[in-house]
Design a protein around this motif. Structure first.
Motif, PDB file in Angstrom:
ATOM      1  N   GLY A  82       0.788  -1.146   0.024  1.00  0.00           N
ATOM      2  CA  GLY A  82      -0.035  -0.146  -0.132  1.00  0.00           C
ATOM      3  C   GLY A  82       0.882   1.285  -0.077  1.00  0.00           C
ATOM      4  O   GLY A  82       0.086   2.424  -0.044  1.00  0.00           O
ATOM      5  N   ALA A  83       2.094   1.453  -0.013  1.00  0.00           N
ATOM      6  CA  ALA A  83       2.928   2.573   0.057  1.00  0.00           C
ATOM      7  C   ALA A  83       3.592   2.796  -1.116  1.00  0.00           C
ATOM      8  O   ALA A  83       4.234   1.838  -1.970  1.00  0.00           O
ATOM      9  CB  ALA A  83       4.011   2.272   1.344  1.00  0.00           C
ATOM     10  N   ARG A  84       3.592   3.928  -1.659  1.00  0.00           N
ATOM     11  CA  ARG A  84       4.152   4.292  -2.812  1.00  0.00           C
ATOM     12  C   ARG A  84       5.814   4.663  -2.473  1.00  0.00           C
ATOM     13  O   ARG A  84       6.174   4.594  -1.317  1.00  0.00           O
ATOM     14  CB  ARG A  84       3.835   5.899  -2.987  1.00  0.00           C
ATOM     15  CG  ARG A  84       2.369   5.761  -3.726  1.00  0.00           C
ATOM     16  CD  ARG A  84       1.799   7.283  -3.919  1.00  0.00           C
ATOM     17  NE  ARG A  84       1.591   7.588  -2.559  1.00  0.00           N
ATOM     18  CZ  ARG A  84       1.903   8.608  -1.946  1.00  0.00           C
ATOM     19  NH1 ARG A  84       2.812   9.322  -2.749  1.00  0.00           N
ATOM     20  NH2 ARG A  84       1.729   8.992  -0.608  1.00  0.00           N
ATOM     21  N   TYR A  85       6.693   4.569  -3.614  1.00  0.00           N
ATOM     22  CA  TYR A  85       8.234   4.626  -3.603  1.00  0.00           C
ATOM     23  C   TYR A  85       8.606   5.714  -2.689  1.00  0.00           C
ATOM     24  O   TYR A  85       9.305   5.449  -1.913  1.00  0.00           O
ATOM     25  CB  TYR A  85       8.582   4.658  -5.044  1.00  0.00           C
ATOM     26  CG  TYR A  85      10.130   4.729  -5.012  1.00  0.00           C
ATOM     27  CD1 TYR A  85      11.015   3.719  -4.349  1.00  0.00           C
ATOM     28  CD2 TYR A  85      10.737   5.782  -5.819  1.00  0.00           C
ATOM     29  CE1 TYR A  85      12.288   3.774  -4.396  1.00  0.00           C
ATOM     30  CE2 TYR A  85      12.060   5.843  -5.740  1.00  0.00           C
ATOM     31  CZ  TYR A  85      12.733   4.848  -5.386  1.00  0.00           C
ATOM     32  OH  TYR A  85      13.932   4.720  -5.019  1.00  0.00           O
ATOM     33  N   GLY A  86       8.013   6.870  -3.023  1.00  0.00           N
ATOM     34  CA  GLY A  86       8.346   8.114  -2.312  1.00  0.00           C
ATOM     35  C   GLY A  86       8.407   7.721  -0.926  1.00  0.00           C
ATOM     36  O   GLY A  86       9.081   8.292   0.258  1.00  0.00           O
ATOM     37  N   GLU A  87       7.246   7.327  -0.312  1.00  0.00           N
ATOM     38  CA  GLU A  87       7.007   6.799   1.214  1.00  0.00           C
ATOM     39  C   GLU A  87       7.902   5.934   1.671  1.00  0.00           C
ATOM     40  O   GLU A  87       8.579   6.218   2.762  1.00  0.00           O
ATOM     41  CB  GLU A  87       5.443   6.167   1.380  1.00  0.00           C
ATOM     42  CG  GLU A  87       4.558   7.307   1.277  1.00  0.00           C
ATOM     43  CD  GLU A  87       3.118   6.335   1.260  1.00  0.00           C
ATOM     44  OE1 GLU A  87       2.798   5.640   2.201  1.00  0.00           O
ATOM     45  OE2 GLU A  87       2.354   6.631   0.469  1.00  0.00           O
ATOM     46  N   LYS A  88       8.163   4.939   0.954  1.00  0.00           N
ATOM     47  CA  LYS A  88       9.222   4.008   1.410  1.00  0.00           C
ATOM     48  C   LYS A  88      10.717   4.585   1.715  1.00  0.00           C
ATOM     49  O   LYS A  88      11.343   4.160   2.388  1.00  0.00           O
ATOM     50  CB  LYS A  88       9.362   2.725   0.168  1.00  0.00           C
ATOM     51  CG  LYS A  88       8.151   1.905   0.379  1.00  0.00           C
ATOM     52  CD  LYS A  88       7.993   0.707  -0.576  1.00  0.00           C
ATOM     53  CE  LYS A  88       6.718  -0.038  -0.584  1.00  0.00           C
ATOM     54  NZ  LYS A  88       6.671  -1.291  -1.413  1.00  0.00           N
ATOM     55  N   ILE A  89      11.102   5.515   0.341  1.00  0.00           N
ATOM     56  CA  ILE A  89      12.258   6.141   0.407  1.00  0.00           C
ATOM     57  C   ILE A  89      12.393   6.964   1.880  1.00  0.00           C
ATOM     58  O   ILE A  89      13.201   7.062   2.354  1.00  0.00           O
ATOM     59  CB  ILE A  89      12.726   6.797  -0.777  1.00  0.00           C
ATOM     60  CG1 ILE A  89      13.309   5.702  -1.797  1.00  0.00           C
ATOM     61  CG2 ILE A  89      13.862   7.939  -0.510  1.00  0.00           C
ATOM     62  CD1 ILE A  89      14.568   5.307  -1.516  1.00  0.00           C
ATOM     63  N   ALA A  90      11.333   7.689   2.009  1.00  0.00           N
ATOM     64  CA  ALA A  90      11.320   8.608   3.110  1.00  0.00           C
ATOM     65  C   ALA A  90      11.204   7.831   4.577  1.00  0.00           C
ATOM     66  O   ALA A  90      11.876   8.379   5.474  1.00  0.00           O
ATOM     67  CB  ALA A  90       9.795   9.469   2.976  1.00  0.00           C
ATOM     68  N   ASP A  91      10.661   6.867   4.599  1.00  0.00           N
ATOM     69  CA  ASP A  91      10.984   5.790   5.977  1.00  0.00           C
ATOM     70  C   ASP A  91      12.469   5.409   5.998  1.00  0.00           C
ATOM     71  O   ASP A  91      12.794   5.312   6.899  1.00  0.00           O
ATOM     72  CB  ASP A  91       9.780   4.762   5.755  1.00  0.00           C
ATOM     73  CG  ASP A  91       8.469   5.354   6.109  1.00  0.00           C
ATOM     74  OD1 ASP A  91       8.348   6.330   6.540  1.00  0.00           O
ATOM     75  OD2 ASP A  91       7.345   4.518   5.940  1.00  0.00           O
ATOM     76  N   PHE A  92      12.910   4.876   4.670  1.00  0.00           N
ATOM     77  CA  PHE A  92      14.144   4.547   4.709  1.00  0.00           C
ATOM     78  C   PHE A  92      15.000   5.696   5.572  1.00  0.00           C
ATOM     79  O   PHE A  92      15.858   5.283   6.409  1.00  0.00           O
ATOM     80  CB  PHE A  92      14.841   3.976   3.473  1.00  0.00           C
ATOM     81  CG  PHE A  92      16.321   4.266   3.247  1.00  0.00           C
ATOM     82  CD1 PHE A  92      17.120   3.052   4.308  1.00  0.00           C
ATOM     83  CD2 PHE A  92      16.846   4.922   2.518  1.00  0.00           C
ATOM     84  CE1 PHE A  92      18.425   3.084   3.984  1.00  0.00           C
ATOM     85  CE2 PHE A  92      18.432   4.714   2.396  1.00  0.00           C
ATOM     86  CZ  PHE A  92      19.091   3.892   3.202  1.00  0.00           C
ATOM     87  N   GLU A  93      15.021   6.788   4.996  1.00  0.00           N
ATOM     88  CA  GLU A  93      15.753   7.832   5.334  1.00  0.00           C
ATOM     89  C   GLU A  93      15.459   8.326   6.749  1.00  0.00           C
ATOM     90  O   GLU A  93      16.467   8.724   7.680  1.00  0.00           O
ATOM     91  CB  GLU A  93      15.543   9.405   4.283  1.00  0.00           C
ATOM     92  CG  GLU A  93      16.129   8.988   3.012  1.00  0.00           C
ATOM     93  CD  GLU A  93      15.761   9.931   2.182  1.00  0.00           C
ATOM     94  OE1 GLU A  93      16.230  10.075   0.982  1.00  0.00           O
ATOM     95  OE2 GLU A  93      14.867  10.676   2.372  1.00  0.00           O
ATOM     96  N   LEU A  94      14.276   8.103   7.031  1.00  0.00           N
ATOM     97  CA  LEU A  94      13.854   8.566   8.756  1.00  0.00           C
ATOM     98  C   LEU A  94      14.224   7.516   9.668  1.00  0.00           C
ATOM     99  O   LEU A  94      14.711   7.938  10.685  1.00  0.00           O
ATOM    100  CB  LEU A  94      12.360   8.594   8.539  1.00  0.00           C
ATOM    101  CG  LEU A  94      11.690   9.226   9.960  1.00  0.00           C
ATOM    102  CD1 LEU A  94      12.019  10.429  10.293  1.00  0.00           C
ATOM    103  CD2 LEU A  94      10.342   9.250   9.675  1.00  0.00           C
ATOM    104  N   ILE A  95      14.245   6.114   9.150  1.00  0.00           N
ATOM    105  CA  ILE A  95      14.311   5.159  10.250  1.00  0.00           C
ATOM    106  C   ILE A  95      15.996   5.208  10.327  1.00  0.00           C
ATOM    107  O   ILE A  95      16.582   4.896  11.356  1.00  0.00           O
ATOM    108  CB  ILE A  95      13.912   3.942   9.725  1.00  0.00           C
ATOM    109  CG1 ILE A  95      12.236   4.248   9.972  1.00  0.00           C
ATOM    110  CG2 ILE A  95      14.320   2.815  10.643  1.00  0.00           C
ATOM    111  CD1 ILE A  95      11.476   2.897   9.256  1.00  0.00           C
ATOM    112  N   GLY A  96      16.560   5.346   9.404  1.00  0.00           N
ATOM    113  CA  GLY A  96      18.083   5.403   9.307  1.00  0.00           C
ATOM    114  C   GLY A  96      18.970   4.114   9.626  1.00  0.00           C
ATOM    115  O   GLY A  96      20.146   4.195  10.012  1.00  0.00           O
ATOM    116  N   VAL A  97      18.441   2.977   9.011  1.00  0.00           N
ATOM    117  CA  VAL A  97      19.098   1.792   8.699  1.00  0.00           C
ATOM    118  C   VAL A  97      20.505   2.178   7.882  1.00  0.00           C
ATOM    119  O   VAL A  97      20.117   3.051   6.890  1.00  0.00           O
ATOM    120  CB  VAL A  97      18.336   0.636   7.991  1.00  0.00           C
ATOM    121  CG1 VAL A  97      19.289  -0.426   7.802  1.00  0.00           C
ATOM    122  CG2 VAL A  97      17.201   0.384   8.783  1.00  0.00           C
ATOM    123  N   PRO A  98      21.629   1.759   8.322  1.00  0.00           N
ATOM    124  CA  PRO A  98      23.078   2.211   7.577  1.00  0.00           C
ATOM    125  C   PRO A  98      23.076   2.069   6.171  1.00  0.00           C
ATOM    126  O   PRO A  98      23.482   2.985   5.408  1.00  0.00           O
ATOM    127  CB  PRO A  98      24.089   1.499   8.251  1.00  0.00           C
ATOM    128  CG  PRO A  98      23.571   0.903   9.686  1.00  0.00           C
ATOM    129  CD  PRO A  98      22.064   0.759   9.281  1.00  0.00           C
TER     130      PRO A  98
END
Lengths: 576, 576
Positions: free
Chosen positions: B515-531
């Protein structure tokens, strides 16, 4: 692990207030230490058991798809007011104030916290189901904390909460948790039964308790080959009597001077108490709907040879608590003790009648007048809301299939509930369904008493010498004893055996204490209760033999030192 | 781990009261959730960090020979009365009553608990040394809880307590813990310094703090190449001044109408404030020795161009707390604000003078009389107990080797103390020494703020997009993103990569959300901060390439899908 490096302060004597073996033995064997009433510190061995049990629970909960979280132990009163439990929860709820006089609670359970966590974060049916759990401290300010870890005030619990968009999905998760609990308790080596249970203060539409059978259990459970229930929830096939029913061709008031007990009454009329109606008068505390609590007299009617089951009576009357009414309170309510019956009660007195009395004829009941009973009474004409299941099912009563029930003692170690929407509605926690309509979450909740399990394991398995841990869940699997650590060959063999077993994933406690005599070491082995002991004594040098001791039954066996490692690996092959 | 199966409720906006990046980001990225003032729930990602940090701490503490225990969080007041802290500890100690009006404390620290655990169980010098630690909840009822996990009220801490039969052995264990802490903070990937520290309310003979350098730190620390100290404990080479010393050939009272500030006084006499004596008047709270607290006015004297360091002033005066005195309180004590000096103070007024003023000549001091100062005063003739280190060392002051000190902001993450016998004496906890004589245990204590460390890690490493976890301690090491999960080839590759990396001991978060768009997924990656991130997008089908993103700096690199696994294994070779 070397005994000399671990803080294991064993004691000769049990504390005086220790009534249960588990309480006495866990303190004597150096697992726990009492700090205050119902407050215990975990010593290294106790913590090890806590962590082992937690690890099994965590692993199975994760496998079942639940997500682990950790709620704040202290929770603000506002959530408890929202749910309505601030007033309803009794004194077991520890309320406290912070420096700014804000009101808080030490969590005894976390329905409020989890609803607060989920609302606003789960907004669509697409995000459901969800099961969140934690393993954390809990507090219940018990009136009589006792029995050590069995009924402490501060304790460790696993509590899980699930969220669903349909009753069907809740039932699916309830079954999932049921199966998960079976796996957990099996892995912990426990003899348990899942029983039908009362939902109590948590509320909800259905629940099951997981009970470990133990002589010192606090709960009574009724079992047949196809049925198992807590006495608080047990149902039975309605009883019948082969003895003659009294006969009176008209309903009549009869003079029964000073006949105030069921026994006297049965004798007086020469009838089976089965045909008499017993009144049990209680004082109940009720939610007054304005955030306070009110008192009321409530009367419960059952057959003369039945007893009321208090949890059932409480559920029927919706009382927060039931207690004995004093003579003065009974009189003040307009009731005549000893002559109280369901007909002609003062209008304000609330009463409930057991379902099994419905439509019964020729019954003898109190006349609500001193020294009079009514004979030939038919139990009919009462409002539907007066009827309820009130009886305490007894051993020998029949289950619904007609099989006699057996009563056993059990200790509750887990409880699973279908909660429904009680908390989500009260706290306005909703999601949007497929039609974009806001719906309250349908919830389940699932608890396991983690610290209690330590005590339960000891309660289920001990002897006069000490604890007997099941090899499936023990602080260590092997306890090596070197009677004399100045015996270099023996010590060296012991150190090698320890390291070889540890390499194979077996946890070993090696008693290498220089200051302890052999007798002390053996006594500590028996007290601590590691499943297998190995004594490396004089025979090692003489004949190359060591002694293998199985803690259960204290079975001793001489065995060649060369073979002992493989023997232990074989004995523990499922535990590595 | 599949993103779709984990409860990671990320948020677009930070809460309004979040002043620090760590507070805002941990909430936005779904690590924690606020339940009340200073009270936080840990969501699955937050709990994962808590457990990872705890595991490192536990492993190193065990290696260092410490034994893990768990103290009851709630402790009875009797132990706090025994130690004398029931009255001395301020409002940060949360006191509460149970249903029977028993008095209890939610533990902010556990010296009392551990002394109670050990006394009677450790009876001989042969059983020493012993180091007991726990990782458990703590509570401090902070006046202004803020900054999220940085200064919460309920928090998780590792606290250790050691017991010794000699000061030398205490020092050995202090160094052992020092080295252990260095290993722990290094393994957690932190830039830290061990600094000399004030021992504060815990008491004792020496202590060091472990500080992580961070712009938003709450503590000021002073550093040179060979010295590091918290400003509360920092010492310096005594300051000198090259400006001319005032000269008066006799001590004399001088009319200084309305000259009440150091600035005015320096101008009035045309001298460097270095030669003036500044009075700082405080109201102190003191233990009255009868279980209560008393108030007293205390005056502290430092050079005109120095400031008092409050922790030093508190230690010197043995005040439980120092606060500003009102004009009325100053007058009531017989003091003349603006003209207060060390000579001729009302007899009852307690005062302390900074060591650097000792024997200084030609000083100008207040005359304790409105509109008058004394000139040509020699700072001598005071009782030895009046002298103390009171000054706040400033940036640019010199260390004892003459090197200028630099001031940095730090966040305290650990604190180690040489406690001595303060608690064992107060609580009568003794062992028998070699001569059979009862001796109080010599103790050390050692703390690490476990939940605070999560915030510290974020504070030390983040950008405008979100958190940047260090690969040494991150919730996951690799974050795989499949922009379109309907792309079967991409999803299949992702699932394989996830399982291959997990087999190699690397923790992977796979964003498989439908259900999540690519932009949301990238934003979550950047926010959560996995190396490290791996995007498996359209290029995978077209050219067999994926995108590897290094979170730090958001460095993006196209790489052949075949090579990405080995590249990640190489990047994470020390973290498996």
């Amino acid at each position: 692990m070397k005994f000399s490096k671990m803080f294991i302060p064993t004691l000769k004597d049990a504390p005086k207030d220790a009534l249960l073996p588990s309480h006495a033995l866990l303190i004597r064997a150096g697992f726990i230490s009492q700090l205050g009433t119902g407050l215990y510190d975990f010593l290294p061995l106790g913590l090890k058991m806590l962590e082992k049990i937690s690890a099994v629970v965590r692993e199975e909960m994760n496998k079942a798809g639940a997500n682990e979280v950790r709620f704040s132990y202290m929770t603000p009163s506002e959530f408890w007011r929202e749910s309505g439990r601030w007033n309803k929860f009794g004194k077991e709820l520890l309320r406290l104030n912070d420096r700014k006089e804000g009101e808080f609670v030490l969590s005894p359970t976390n329905e409020e916290s989890v609803v607060n966590m989920v609302r606003g974060r789960i907004t669509s049916y697409k995000q459901l189901p969800l099961n969140l759990y934690q393993i954390n401290l809990k507090f219940r300010d018990e009136a009589r904390p006792r029995f050590g870890l069995m009924r402490g005030r501060e304790f460790v619990m696993k509590d899980a909460y699930s969220f669903h968009s349909s009753e069907d999905d809740l039932r699916r998760e309830f079954e999932n948790m049921h199966a998960t609990y079976e796996r957990i308790f099996t892995r912990l080596g426990l003899d348990f039964r899942a029983v039908s249970a009362d939902s109590g203060a948590i509320g909800g539409s259905g629940s099951k308790e997981f009970m470990v059978l133990a002589a010192n259990g606090e709960d009574d459970i009724l079992l047949s080959s196809s049925y198992a229930a807590n006495v608080e929830a047990a149902i039975r096939k309605p009883r019948t009597s082969s003895s003659e029913r009294p006969e009176a061709n008209a309903t009549s008031k009869f003079h029964t001077p000073n006949i105030t007990s069921i026994e006297q009454l049965a004798k007086f009329f020469h009838v089976d108490p089965f045909y008499l109606v017993k009144a049990v008068i209680k004082k109940g505390l009720f939610d007054d709907g304005k955030g306070g609590v009110s008192e009321k007299i409530v009367v419960f009617f059952v057959r003369g040879d039945d007893e009321i089951q208090e949890a059932k009576a409480q559920n029927a009357s919706k009382a927060l608590e039931l207690m004995d009414a004093s003579e003065a309170e009974i009189a003040a309510a307009g009731l005549v003790a000893g002559f109280c019956g369901p007909k002609g009660l003062p209008e304000k007195v609330e009463f409930y009648i057991d379902n099994e009395l419905r439509d019964e004829e020729q019954m003898i009941i109190g006349a609500n007048e001193k020294d009079y009973h009514i004979i030939g009474f038919k139990m009919t004409g009462f409002n539907d809301s007066r009827w309820a299941d009130l009886v305490a099912v007894k051993e020998g009563d029949l289950d619904l299939n007609g099989e006699p029930l057996v009563m056993k003692k059990g200790i509750e170690v887990g409880h699973i509930f279908m909660l429904g929407t009680r908390y989500s509605e009260a706290m306005n926690a909703t999601y949007l369904d497929e039609n974009g309509k806001a719906q309250p979450f349908i919830m389940g909740c699932y608890g396991i008493g983690i610290s209690r399990l330590i005590a339960v394991m000891v309660e289920a398995s001990n002897d006069e010498r000490g604890i007997i841990w099941d090899k499936k869940c023990a602080p260590f699997s092997v306890h090596i004893i070197v009677p004399d650590v100045k015996n270099c060959a023996a010590l060296e063999f012991a150190l090698n055996l320890e390291s070889e077993l540890e390499t194979q994933g077996i946890e070993v406690l090696l008693d290498d204490r220089a200051g302890a005599r052999y007798g002390e070491k053996i006594a500590d082995f028996e007290l601590i209760g590691v499943p297998f002991g190995v004594v490396i004594g004089k025979d090692y040098a003489n004949s190359g033999e060591v002694e293998l001791i199985t803690r259960k039954g204290l079975i001793k066996e001489k065995i060649s030192a060369e073979l002992v490692k493989n023997k232990l690996l074989e004995l523990l092959k499922d535990e590595r």
